[in-house]
Motif scaffolding. Sequence first.
Motif, PDB file in Angstrom:
ATOM      1  N   ASN A  26     -24.904   6.290 -16.667  1.00 50.05           N
ATOM      2  CA  ASN A  26     -24.394   7.349 -16.287  1.00 50.05           C
ATOM      3  C   ASN A  26     -23.664   7.871 -17.575  1.00 50.05           C
ATOM      4  O   ASN A  26     -22.726   8.669 -17.347  1.00 50.05           O
ATOM      5  N   ALA A  27     -23.961   7.255 -18.875  1.00 49.94           N
ATOM      6  CA  ALA A  27     -23.165   7.968 -19.780  1.00 49.94           C
ATOM      7  C   ALA A  27     -23.642   9.190 -20.453  1.00 49.94           C
ATOM      8  O   ALA A  27     -25.013   9.456 -20.368  1.00 49.94           O
ATOM      9  N   GLU A  28     -22.926  10.075 -20.864  1.00 45.66           N
ATOM     10  CA  GLU A  28     -23.309  11.371 -21.530  1.00 45.66           C
ATOM     11  C   GLU A  28     -22.988  10.955 -23.114  1.00 45.66           C
ATOM     12  O   GLU A  28     -21.858  10.411 -23.383  1.00 45.66           O
ATOM     13  N   PHE A  29     -23.578  11.790 -24.078  1.00 40.21           N
ATOM     14  CA  PHE A  29     -23.305  11.597 -25.439  1.00 40.21           C
ATOM     15  C   PHE A  29     -22.836  13.130 -26.048  1.00 40.21           C
ATOM     16  O   PHE A  29     -23.378  13.902 -26.003  1.00 40.21           O
ATOM     17  N   ASP A  30     -22.122  12.764 -27.087  1.00 43.48           N
ATOM     18  CA  ASP A  30     -21.647  13.783 -28.320  1.00 43.48           C
ATOM     19  C   ASP A  30     -22.636  13.498 -29.320  1.00 43.48           C
ATOM     20  O   ASP A  30     -22.607  12.424 -29.832  1.00 43.48           O
ATOM     21  N   VAL A  31     -23.075  14.574 -30.017  1.00 40.90           N
ATOM     22  CA  VAL A  31     -24.213  14.468 -31.218  1.00 40.90           C
ATOM     23  C   VAL A  31     -23.297  15.110 -32.241  1.00 40.90           C
ATOM     24  O   VAL A  31     -22.905  16.359 -31.962  1.00 40.90           O
ATOM     25  N   SER A  32     -22.942  14.468 -33.481  1.00 40.96           N
ATOM     26  CA  SER A  32     -22.548  15.314 -34.541  1.00 40.96           C
ATOM     27  C   SER A  32     -23.205  15.084 -35.709  1.00 40.96           C
ATOM     28  O   SER A  32     -23.570  14.096 -36.013  1.00 40.96           O
ATOM     29  N   VAL A  33     -23.351  16.265 -36.494  1.00 43.39           N
ATOM     30  CA  VAL A  33     -24.236  16.235 -37.678  1.00 43.39           C
ATOM     31  C   VAL A  33     -23.177  16.729 -38.740  1.00 43.39           C
ATOM     32  O   VAL A  33     -22.720  17.665 -38.805  1.00 43.39           O
ATOM     33  N   ARG A  34     -23.183  15.832 -39.815  1.00 42.84           N
ATOM     34  CA  ARG A  34     -22.466  16.415 -41.008  1.00 42.84           C
ATOM     35  C   ARG A  34     -23.348  16.359 -42.361  1.00 42.84           C
ATOM     36  O   ARG A  34     -24.159  15.356 -42.584  1.00 42.84           O
ATOM     37  N   GLN A  35     -23.254  17.452 -43.275  1.00 39.93           N
ATOM     38  CA  GLN A  35     -24.242  17.550 -44.380  1.00 39.93           C
ATOM     39  C   GLN A  35     -23.493  17.693 -45.408  1.00 39.93           C
ATOM     40  O   GLN A  35     -22.247  18.342 -45.400  1.00 39.93           O
ATOM     41  N   LEU A  49     -28.554  15.672 -51.367  1.00 41.55           N
ATOM     42  CA  LEU A  49     -28.214  15.901 -50.102  1.00 41.55           C
ATOM     43  C   LEU A  49     -27.826  14.817 -49.135  1.00 41.55           C
ATOM     44  O   LEU A  49     -28.703  13.936 -49.321  1.00 41.55           O
ATOM     45  N   GLU A  50     -26.807  14.709 -48.484  1.00 38.76           N
ATOM     46  CA  GLU A  50     -26.455  13.389 -47.797  1.00 38.76           C
ATOM     47  C   GLU A  50     -26.301  13.889 -46.580  1.00 38.76           C
ATOM     48  O   GLU A  50     -25.535  15.134 -46.028  1.00 38.76           O
ATOM     49  N   LEU A  51     -26.886  13.444 -45.398  1.00 38.45           N
ATOM     50  CA  LEU A  51     -26.572  13.973 -43.954  1.00 38.45           C
ATOM     51  C   LEU A  51     -26.295  12.625 -43.330  1.00 38.45           C
ATOM     52  O   LEU A  51     -26.729  11.519 -43.314  1.00 38.45           O
ATOM     53  N   ASN A  52     -25.395  12.874 -42.349  1.00 40.50           N
ATOM     54  CA  ASN A  52     -24.767  11.649 -41.524  1.00 40.50           C
ATOM     55  C   ASN A  52     -24.770  12.204 -40.062  1.00 40.50           C
ATOM     56  O   ASN A  52     -24.177  13.582 -39.640  1.00 40.50           O
ATOM     57  N   LEU A  53     -25.656  11.823 -39.187  1.00 45.13           N
ATOM     58  CA  LEU A  53     -25.646  12.101 -37.714  1.00 45.13           C
ATOM     59  C   LEU A  53     -25.076  10.993 -37.071  1.00 45.13           C
ATOM     60  O   LEU A  53     -25.613   9.803 -37.227  1.00 45.13           O
ATOM     61  N   VAL A  54     -24.145  11.176 -35.885  1.00 42.53           N
ATOM     62  CA  VAL A  54     -23.617  10.240 -35.047  1.00 42.53           C
ATOM     63  C   VAL A  54     -23.777  10.530 -33.709  1.00 42.53           C
ATOM     64  O   VAL A  54     -23.521  11.934 -33.597  1.00 42.53           O
ATOM     65  N   ILE A  55     -23.893   9.742 -32.809  1.00 41.32           N
ATOM     66  CA  ILE A  55     -24.009   9.842 -31.467  1.00 41.32           C
ATOM     67  C   ILE A  55     -22.911   8.934 -30.888  1.00 41.32           C
ATOM     68  O   ILE A  55     -23.198   7.734 -31.089  1.00 41.32           O
ATOM     69  N   ARG A  56     -22.026   9.437 -30.121  1.00 42.36           N
ATOM     70  CA  ARG A  56     -21.008   8.815 -29.651  1.00 42.36           C
ATOM     71  C   ARG A  56     -21.063   8.855 -28.050  1.00 42.36           C
ATOM     72  O   ARG A  56     -21.204  10.004 -27.516  1.00 42.36           O
ATOM     73  N   GLU A  57     -20.595   7.947 -27.365  1.00 41.23           N
ATOM     74  CA  GLU A  57     -20.292   8.106 -25.938  1.00 41.23           C
ATOM     75  C   GLU A  57     -19.251   9.215 -25.593  1.00 41.23           C
ATOM     76  O   GLU A  57     -18.100   9.545 -26.336  1.00 41.23           O
ATOM     77  N   LYS A  58     -19.565  10.098 -24.707  1.00 43.94           N
ATOM     78  CA  LYS A  58     -18.682  11.372 -24.494  1.00 43.94           C
ATOM     79  C   LYS A  58     -17.471  10.614 -23.723  1.00 43.94           C
ATOM     80  O   LYS A  58     -17.714  10.159 -22.562  1.00 43.94           O
TER      81      LYS A  58
END
Length: 126
Positions: A26-35, A49-58
């Motif tokens: 039942n988890a929901e997730f937050d997605v964040s992208v930083r470039q 170019l550096e890209l960092n994508l993180v998906i964390r438990e909301k």
Amino acid sequence: MAKRIIQMGLISSHSTYDSDVLELSNAEFDVSVRQGVTEMKGQRWPLELELNLVIREKMDVSKKESMETAFEVTMRYRLELDDNEITTDALKKDVYAATWPYCRKDINAMFFLYQLPSPLLPFSIG
């Protein structure tokens, strides 16, 4: 003014994921992208170019420091544009908008390798 890509190539990618977090029923997730884009002196390519994508438990805002990371990927690209001058934040946004479709494709490929459902990523940014 929009930036046009002359050459773009993946230099490296690194990813980690926690299957225990990703499989929470039942988890929901937050997605964040930083470039970030950096001028490269002494390299065969003018920009990186550096890209960092993180998906964390909301989670609740009060528990933000204990949020579990489900998936993280960092990718580095060599980059040459029609105009490699990036002197303002607006020009950086143009670079991010021009490169995003290629980064998005690589992110989706990474998810496919892990046999994970792709996150809902925007088709364009900027």
